[in-house]
Structure formats: C-alpha cells, structure tokens
Motif scaffolding. Sequence first.
Motif, PDB file in Angstrom:
ATOM      1  N   MET A   1       0.846  -1.173   0.000  1.00  0.00           N
ATOM      2  CA  MET A   1       0.000   0.000   0.000  1.00  0.00           C
ATOM      3  C   MET A   1       0.891   1.235   0.000  1.00  0.00           C
ATOM      4  O   MET A   1       1.872   1.311   0.716  1.00  0.00           O
ATOM      5  N   ILE A   2       0.533   2.230  -0.813  1.00  0.00           N
ATOM      6  CA  ILE A   2       1.298   3.477  -0.899  1.00  0.00           C
ATOM      7  C   ILE A   2       0.612   4.536  -0.052  1.00  0.00           C
ATOM      8  O   ILE A   2      -0.592   4.743  -0.163  1.00  0.00           O
ATOM      9  N   ASN A   3       1.381   5.190   0.799  1.00  0.00           N
ATOM     10  CA  ASN A   3       0.868   6.314   1.563  1.00  0.00           C
ATOM     11  C   ASN A   3       1.056   7.542   0.682  1.00  0.00           C
ATOM     12  O   ASN A   3       2.168   8.019   0.490  1.00  0.00           O
ATOM     13  N   ALA A   4      -0.039   8.057   0.122  1.00  0.00           N
ATOM     14  CA  ALA A   4       0.035   9.170  -0.840  1.00  0.00           C
ATOM     15  C   ALA A   4       0.677  10.401  -0.229  1.00  0.00           C
ATOM     16  O   ALA A   4       1.467  11.077  -0.883  1.00  0.00           O
ATOM     17  N   ALA A   5       0.365  10.706   1.024  1.00  0.00           N
ATOM     18  CA  ALA A   5       0.934  11.899   1.655  1.00  0.00           C
ATOM     19  C   ALA A   5       2.447  11.781   1.764  1.00  0.00           C
ATOM     20  O   ALA A   5       3.174  12.720   1.447  1.00  0.00           O
ATOM     21  N   ARG A   6       2.928  10.634   2.197  1.00  0.00           N
ATOM     22  CA  ARG A   6       4.378  10.443   2.296  1.00  0.00           C
ATOM     23  C   ARG A   6       5.017  10.440   0.925  1.00  0.00           C
ATOM     24  O   ARG A   6       6.117  10.946   0.743  1.00  0.00           O
TER      25      ARG A   6
ATOM     26  N   VAL B   1       3.995  12.083  -1.774  1.00  0.00           N
ATOM     27  CA  VAL B   1       4.065  13.462  -2.259  1.00  0.00           C
ATOM     28  C   VAL B   1       5.210  14.198  -1.578  1.00  0.00           C
ATOM     29  O   VAL B   1       6.028  14.841  -2.236  1.00  0.00           O
ATOM     30  N   LEU B   2       5.297  14.097  -0.258  1.00  0.00           N
ATOM     31  CA  LEU B   2       6.377  14.785   0.460  1.00  0.00           C
ATOM     32  C   LEU B   2       7.751  14.261   0.060  1.00  0.00           C
ATOM     33  O   LEU B   2       8.699  15.028  -0.063  1.00  0.00           O
ATOM     34  N   ARG B   3       7.871  12.969  -0.152  1.00  0.00           N
ATOM     35  CA  ARG B   3       9.142  12.399  -0.600  1.00  0.00           C
ATOM     36  C   ARG B   3       9.533  13.003  -1.948  1.00  0.00           C
ATOM     37  O   ARG B   3      10.679  13.390  -2.156  1.00  0.00           O
ATOM     38  N   GLY B   4       8.566  13.093  -2.860  1.00  0.00           N
ATOM     39  CA  GLY B   4       8.830  13.676  -4.166  1.00  0.00           C
ATOM     40  C   GLY B   4       9.231  15.138  -4.077  1.00  0.00           C
ATOM     41  O   GLY B   4      10.151  15.588  -4.771  1.00  0.00           O
ATOM     42  N   VAL B   5       8.565  15.894  -3.212  1.00  0.00           N
ATOM     43  CA  VAL B   5       8.905  17.307  -3.033  1.00  0.00           C
ATOM     44  C   VAL B   5      10.305  17.435  -2.465  1.00  0.00           C
ATOM     45  O   VAL B   5      11.103  18.260  -2.916  1.00  0.00           O
ATOM     46  N   ARG B   6      10.621  16.619  -1.478  1.00  0.00           N
ATOM     47  CA  ARG B   6      11.970  16.667  -0.883  1.00  0.00           C
ATOM     48  C   ARG B   6      13.039  16.321  -1.916  1.00  0.00           C
ATOM     49  O   ARG B   6      14.097  16.944  -1.951  1.00  0.00           O
ATOM     50  N   GLU B   7      12.771  15.333  -2.747  1.00  0.00           N
ATOM     51  CA  GLU B   7      13.729  14.980  -3.792  1.00  0.00           C
ATOM     52  C   GLU B   7      13.900  16.125  -4.785  1.00  0.00           C
ATOM     53  O   GLU B   7      14.999  16.420  -5.218  1.00  0.00           O
ATOM     54  N   HIS B   8      12.797  16.778  -5.146  1.00  0.00           N
ATOM     55  CA  HIS B   8      12.857  17.868  -6.116  1.00  0.00           C
ATOM     56  C   HIS B   8      13.562  19.098  -5.550  1.00  0.00           C
ATOM     57  O   HIS B   8      14.359  19.729  -6.228  1.00  0.00           O
ATOM     58  N   THR B   9      13.254  19.442  -4.288  1.00  0.00           N
ATOM     59  CA  THR B   9      13.835  20.648  -3.699  1.00  0.00           C
ATOM     60  C   THR B   9      15.210  20.396  -3.094  1.00  0.00           C
ATOM     61  O   THR B   9      15.961  21.337  -2.878  1.00  0.00           O
TER      62      THR B   9
ATOM     63  N   LEU C   1      -0.895  30.228   0.033  1.00  0.00           N
ATOM     64  CA  LEU C   1      -1.285  31.257  -0.921  1.00  0.00           C
ATOM     65  C   LEU C   1      -2.799  31.232  -1.083  1.00  0.00           C
ATOM     66  O   LEU C   1      -3.488  30.429  -0.458  1.00  0.00           O
ATOM     67  N   ASP C   2      -3.315  32.110  -1.926  1.00  0.00           N
ATOM     68  CA  ASP C   2      -4.750  32.114  -2.209  1.00  0.00           C
ATOM     69  C   ASP C   2      -5.129  30.880  -3.028  1.00  0.00           C
ATOM     70  O   ASP C   2      -4.274  30.204  -3.589  1.00  0.00           O
ATOM     71  N   HIS C   3      -6.426  30.618  -3.117  1.00  0.00           N
ATOM     72  CA  HIS C   3      -6.984  29.548  -3.945  1.00  0.00           C
ATOM     73  C   HIS C   3      -6.513  28.159  -3.514  1.00  0.00           C
ATOM     74  O   HIS C   3      -6.372  27.263  -4.338  1.00  0.00           O
ATOM     75  N   ARG C   4      -6.227  28.003  -2.201  1.00  0.00           N
ATOM     76  CA  ARG C   4      -5.767  26.717  -1.634  1.00  0.00           C
ATOM     77  C   ARG C   4      -4.503  26.212  -2.314  1.00  0.00           C
ATOM     78  O   ARG C   4      -4.311  25.019  -2.518  1.00  0.00           O
ATOM     79  N   ILE C   5      -3.620  27.118  -2.653  1.00  0.00           N
ATOM     80  CA  ILE C   5      -2.331  26.767  -3.255  1.00  0.00           C
ATOM     81  C   ILE C   5      -1.255  27.013  -2.206  1.00  0.00           C
ATOM     82  O   ILE C   5      -1.300  27.996  -1.472  1.00  0.00           O
ATOM     83  N   ASP C   6      -0.285  26.104  -2.125  1.00  0.00           N
ATOM     84  CA  ASP C   6       0.851  26.243  -1.218  1.00  0.00           C
ATOM     85  C   ASP C   6       2.138  26.181  -2.022  1.00  0.00           C
ATOM     86  O   ASP C   6       2.232  25.435  -3.007  1.00  0.00           O
TER      87      ASP C   6
ATOM     88  N   GLY D   1      -5.869  18.268   5.105  1.00  0.00           N
ATOM     89  CA  GLY D   1      -4.620  19.016   5.210  1.00  0.00           C
ATOM     90  C   GLY D   1      -3.421  18.313   4.600  1.00  0.00           C
ATOM     91  O   GLY D   1      -2.288  18.722   4.821  1.00  0.00           O
ATOM     92  N   MET D   2      -3.655  17.259   3.825  1.00  0.00           N
ATOM     93  CA  MET D   2      -2.558  16.517   3.193  1.00  0.00           C
ATOM     94  C   MET D   2      -2.240  17.144   1.836  1.00  0.00           C
ATOM     95  O   MET D   2      -3.142  17.536   1.098  1.00  0.00           O
ATOM     96  N   PHE D   3      -0.956  17.243   1.517  1.00  0.00           N
ATOM     97  CA  PHE D   3      -0.555  17.827   0.244  1.00  0.00           C
ATOM     98  C   PHE D   3      -0.961  16.933  -0.917  1.00  0.00           C
ATOM     99  O   PHE D   3      -0.849  15.712  -0.855  1.00  0.00           O
ATOM    100  N   ARG D   4      -1.415  17.567  -1.981  1.00  0.00           N
ATOM    101  CA  ARG D   4      -1.857  16.889  -3.196  1.00  0.00           C
ATOM    102  C   ARG D   4      -1.424  17.712  -4.404  1.00  0.00           C
ATOM    103  O   ARG D   4      -1.101  18.894  -4.283  1.00  0.00           O
TER     104      ARG D   4
END
Length: 106
Positions: A1-6, A8-16, A26-31, A74-77
């Motif tokens: 089973m894949i934890n989507a929240a983890r 997404v965060l793993r991908g963001v950490r790898e990218h940044t 930010l506005d419009h539910r954008i972070d 509140g989970m990143f998507r």
Amino acid sequence: MINAARSVLRGVREHTGGAILTSAALDHRIDALSDASATAPNMLATAAAIDLGRDSMARPLAGAVVFLTTDEQGMFRSLSPEQYHRVMATFQDCRAALDDALAVTR
C-alpha cells in the motif's frame, strides 16, 4: 500500500533537495513548498507567490519551489487543473515582468 501523503512529500523533498520544507499558504488553496535551508533566492517563484497571495514583505522563497494544494484533511496533493493553469499563467506574467525589468537595467 502506498501512503500518498508520504509519497508526495518524498517527491517534493527529492525535487527541492531539502529534508526540511518551508510551506507558504497562498490564495486559492495553493501552497508553495521550498527547502528551508536553501539560500539562493528564487525571484521568479517569489514574484509568482506574491501574485498568488503571499505577503510581499515575507522572506523570498529560495531554491527549487514546488506548488501544491491540500485536501480536506490538510494533506498535500497535486494542483487541480484550474490551480495548475492559474499558477502557470502567473509564472508567465511574472517571467515577462522580470524580463522587462532586466531589459531596463541593461
């Protein structure tokens, strides 16, 4: 089973490249997420974030920046198609404005 929240965060950490992320709501539910330890300002992402509702007096975003949204829990998507188009249009406008500003200073 894949934890989507983890995932997404793993991908963001790898990218940044950052283990610790800074999140700017930010506005419009954008972070905007970036590496908290990055020191090189990302002026294009900062200008876009300001245009999308970030306080212009806030510390500039630095390093690679990823734009995401959050779900009801509140989970990143990934951005919705509408949010994606809003962010891309904002980046295009900001890129043109920064190019114009650079042309004046040359």
